[in-house]
Design a protein around this motif. Sequence first.
Motif, PDB file in Angstrom:
ATOM      1  N   ARG A  48       0.823  -1.207   0.000  1.00 39.28           N
ATOM      2  CA  ARG A  48       0.000   0.000   0.000  1.00 39.28           C
ATOM      3  C   ARG A  48       0.858   1.259   0.000  1.00 39.28           C
ATOM      4  N   CYS A  49       0.376   2.275  -0.689  1.00 38.29           N
ATOM      5  CA  CYS A  49       1.049   3.568  -0.723  1.00 38.29           C
ATOM      6  C   CYS A  49       0.646   4.383   0.506  1.00 38.29           C
ATOM      7  N   ILE A  50       1.222   5.548   0.643  1.00 43.18           N
ATOM      8  CA  ILE A  50       0.950   6.402   1.796  1.00 43.18           C
ATOM      9  C   ILE A  50      -0.518   6.859   1.820  1.00 43.18           C
ATOM     10  N   THR A  51      -1.104   7.091   0.648  1.00 40.31           N
ATOM     11  CA  THR A  51      -2.512   7.495   0.606  1.00 40.31           C
ATOM     12  C   THR A  51      -3.414   6.340   1.034  1.00 40.31           C
ATOM     13  N   CYS A  52      -3.095   5.141   0.604  1.00 40.44           N
ATOM     14  CA  CYS A  52      -3.869   3.961   1.020  1.00 40.44           C
ATOM     15  C   CYS A  52      -3.849   3.826   2.543  1.00 40.44           C
ATOM     16  N   ARG A  53      -2.686   4.018   3.113  1.00 36.68           N
ATOM     17  CA  ARG A  53      -2.560   3.928   4.571  1.00 36.68           C
ATOM     18  C   ARG A  53      -3.325   5.051   5.264  1.00 36.68           C
ATOM     19  N   ALA A  54      -3.331   6.239   4.658  1.00 37.10           N
ATOM     20  CA  ALA A  54      -4.060   7.373   5.232  1.00 37.10           C
ATOM     21  C   ALA A  54      -5.568   7.098   5.243  1.00 37.10           C
ATOM     22  N   ILE A  55      -6.066   6.442   4.210  1.00 33.13           N
ATOM     23  CA  ILE A  55      -7.491   6.100   4.174  1.00 33.13           C
ATOM     24  C   ILE A  55      -7.836   5.214   5.367  1.00 33.13           C
ATOM     25  N   GLU A  56      -7.044   4.176   5.591  1.00 31.17           N
ATOM     26  CA  GLU A  56      -7.320   3.276   6.712  1.00 31.17           C
ATOM     27  C   GLU A  56      -7.183   3.996   8.053  1.00 31.17           C
ATOM     28  N   THR A  57      -6.093   4.721   8.234  1.00 32.68           N
ATOM     29  CA  THR A  57      -5.829   5.404   9.507  1.00 32.68           C
ATOM     30  C   THR A  57      -6.924   6.413   9.838  1.00 32.68           C
ATOM     31  N   ASN A  58      -7.295   7.239   8.859  1.00 30.93           N
ATOM     32  CA  ASN A  58      -8.307   8.267   9.106  1.00 30.93           C
ATOM     33  C   ASN A  58      -9.698   7.682   9.293  1.00 30.93           C
ATOM     34  N   THR A  59     -10.003   6.614   8.580  1.00 24.88           N
ATOM     35  CA  THR A  59     -11.298   5.956   8.754  1.00 24.88           C
ATOM     36  C   THR A  59     -11.403   5.368  10.156  1.00 24.88           C
ATOM     37  N   LYS A  60     -10.365   4.669  10.584  1.00 28.97           N
ATOM     38  CA  LYS A  60     -10.372   4.074  11.925  1.00 28.97           C
ATOM     39  C   LYS A  60     -10.475   5.147  13.005  1.00 28.97           C
ATOM     40  N   ALA A  61      -9.716   6.237  12.857  1.00 35.24           N
ATOM     41  CA  ALA A  61      -9.767   7.326  13.843  1.00 35.24           C
ATOM     42  C   ALA A  61     -11.169   7.921  13.920  1.00 35.24           C
ATOM     43  N   LEU A  62     -11.784   8.150  12.776  1.00 39.63           N
ATOM     44  CA  LEU A  62     -13.141   8.697  12.745  1.00 39.63           C
ATOM     45  C   LEU A  62     -14.120   7.767  13.457  1.00 39.63           C
ATOM     46  N   LEU A  63     -14.071   6.490  13.113  1.00 34.18           N
ATOM     47  CA  LEU A  63     -14.996   5.528  13.711  1.00 34.18           C
ATOM     48  C   LEU A  63     -14.770   5.389  15.212  1.00 34.18           C
ATOM     49  N   ASP A  64     -13.519   5.317  15.630  1.00 29.05           N
ATOM     50  CA  ASP A  64     -13.205   5.188  17.055  1.00 29.05           C
ATOM     51  C   ASP A  64     -13.659   6.416  17.838  1.00 29.05           C
ATOM     52  N   ASN A  65     -13.469   7.606  17.272  1.00 31.27           N
ATOM     53  CA  ASN A  65     -13.790   8.844  17.988  1.00 31.27           C
ATOM     54  C   ASN A  65     -15.275   9.156  18.038  1.00 31.27           C
ATOM     55  N   LEU A  66     -16.002   8.867  16.962  1.00 32.15           N
ATOM     56  CA  LEU A  66     -17.399   9.297  16.890  1.00 32.15           C
ATOM     57  C   LEU A  66     -18.440   8.183  16.954  1.00 32.15           C
ATOM     58  N   TYR A  67     -18.040   6.960  16.670  1.00 37.52           N
ATOM     59  CA  TYR A  67     -19.045   5.907  16.509  1.00 37.52           C
ATOM     60  C   TYR A  67     -18.756   4.652  17.330  1.00 37.52           C
ATOM     61  N   SER A  68     -18.060   4.773  18.432  1.00 44.56           N
ATOM     62  CA  SER A  68     -17.709   3.580  19.215  1.00 44.56           C
ATOM     63  C   SER A  68     -18.953   2.856  19.741  1.00 44.56           C
ATOM     64  N   LYS A  69     -19.983   3.589  20.134  1.00 44.61           N
ATOM     65  CA  LYS A  69     -21.220   2.956  20.625  1.00 44.61           C
ATOM     66  C   LYS A  69     -21.926   2.194  19.507  1.00 44.61           C
ATOM     67  N   GLU A  70     -21.959   2.794  18.318  1.00 41.21           N
ATOM     68  CA  GLU A  70     -22.613   2.154  17.178  1.00 41.21           C
ATOM     69  C   GLU A  70     -21.853   0.898  16.746  1.00 41.21           C
ATOM     70  N   ILE A  71     -20.542   0.934  16.849  1.00 41.79           N
ATOM     71  CA  ILE A  71     -19.737  -0.243  16.520  1.00 41.79           C
ATOM     72  C   ILE A  71     -19.978  -1.337  17.561  1.00 41.79           C
ATOM     73  N   ALA A  72     -19.988  -0.952  18.831  1.00 43.20           N
ATOM     74  CA  ALA A  72     -20.212  -1.927  19.906  1.00 43.20           C
ATOM     75  C   ALA A  72     -21.584  -2.596  19.782  1.00 43.20           C
ATOM     76  N   SER A  73     -22.579  -1.848  19.336  1.00 46.30           N
ATOM     77  CA  SER A  73     -23.934  -2.396  19.217  1.00 46.30           C
ATOM     78  C   SER A  73     -24.157  -3.142  17.901  1.00 46.30           C
ATOM     79  N   GLY A  74     -23.224  -3.019  16.963  1.00 47.40           N
ATOM     80  CA  GLY A  74     -23.384  -3.668  15.667  1.00 47.40           C
ATOM     81  C   GLY A  74     -24.125  -2.819  14.652  1.00 47.40           C
ATOM     82  N   ARG A  75     -24.469  -1.613  15.023  1.00 37.83           N
ATOM     83  CA  ARG A  75     -25.153  -0.715  14.093  1.00 37.83           C
ATOM     84  C   ARG A  75     -24.216  -0.256  12.975  1.00 37.83           C
ATOM     85  N   ILE A  76     -22.923  -0.189  13.303  1.00 31.89           N
ATOM     86  CA  ILE A  76     -21.881   0.049  12.300  1.00 31.89           C
ATOM     87  C   ILE A  76     -20.908  -1.116  12.383  1.00 31.89           C
ATOM     88  N   VAL A  77     -20.550  -1.656  11.236  1.00 29.43           N
ATOM     89  CA  VAL A  77     -19.572  -2.734  11.144  1.00 29.43           C
ATOM     90  C   VAL A  77     -18.415  -2.215  10.296  1.00 29.43           C
TER      91      VAL A  77
END
Length: 145
Positions: A48-77
């Motif tokens: 993966r290139c640096i942009t590919c890695r940025a997509i994963e890193t930023n997506t994970k950060a967004l989900l962890d910061n704003l949607y942890s409850k939805e992930i825990a409940s299965g509303r977001i996978v």
Amino acid sequence: MKKLFHVFIAGVILVSCGNGGKEKTETANSEAMQNDRVEVLYFHGAQRCITCRAIETNTKALLDNLYSKEIASGRIVYRIIDISQKKNGPIADKYEVTWSSLFVNRWKSGQEKVNNMTEFSFANAKSHPDKFKNGIKDKIDELLK
């Protein structure tokens, strides 16, 4: 002509994504797979290139910061899918993925609404991470309604 252009761009990105990388495992709550949900699917290859890695890193950060409850409940996978692994061939084929890609999809009453966010992701994840996160957030919020 447009199709040829997309094939060319995909080839350029595949060649530029040659930095190598750690193998990631798929993460998904198997019980949530049967319910109405939003799926965030990040596909990548072995290299993966640096942009590919940025997509994963930023997506994970967004989900962890704003949607942890939805992930825990299965509303977001959130699933990270290495398309270089043979076992992931069927899902890569389903979404016609041949390189790093990001999809934000909604499942409701057994019907899937597919949203390919790959172009947006490559345009913004590295150079405009806040714009990237806001765009993904807006799509997730729209699909959670």
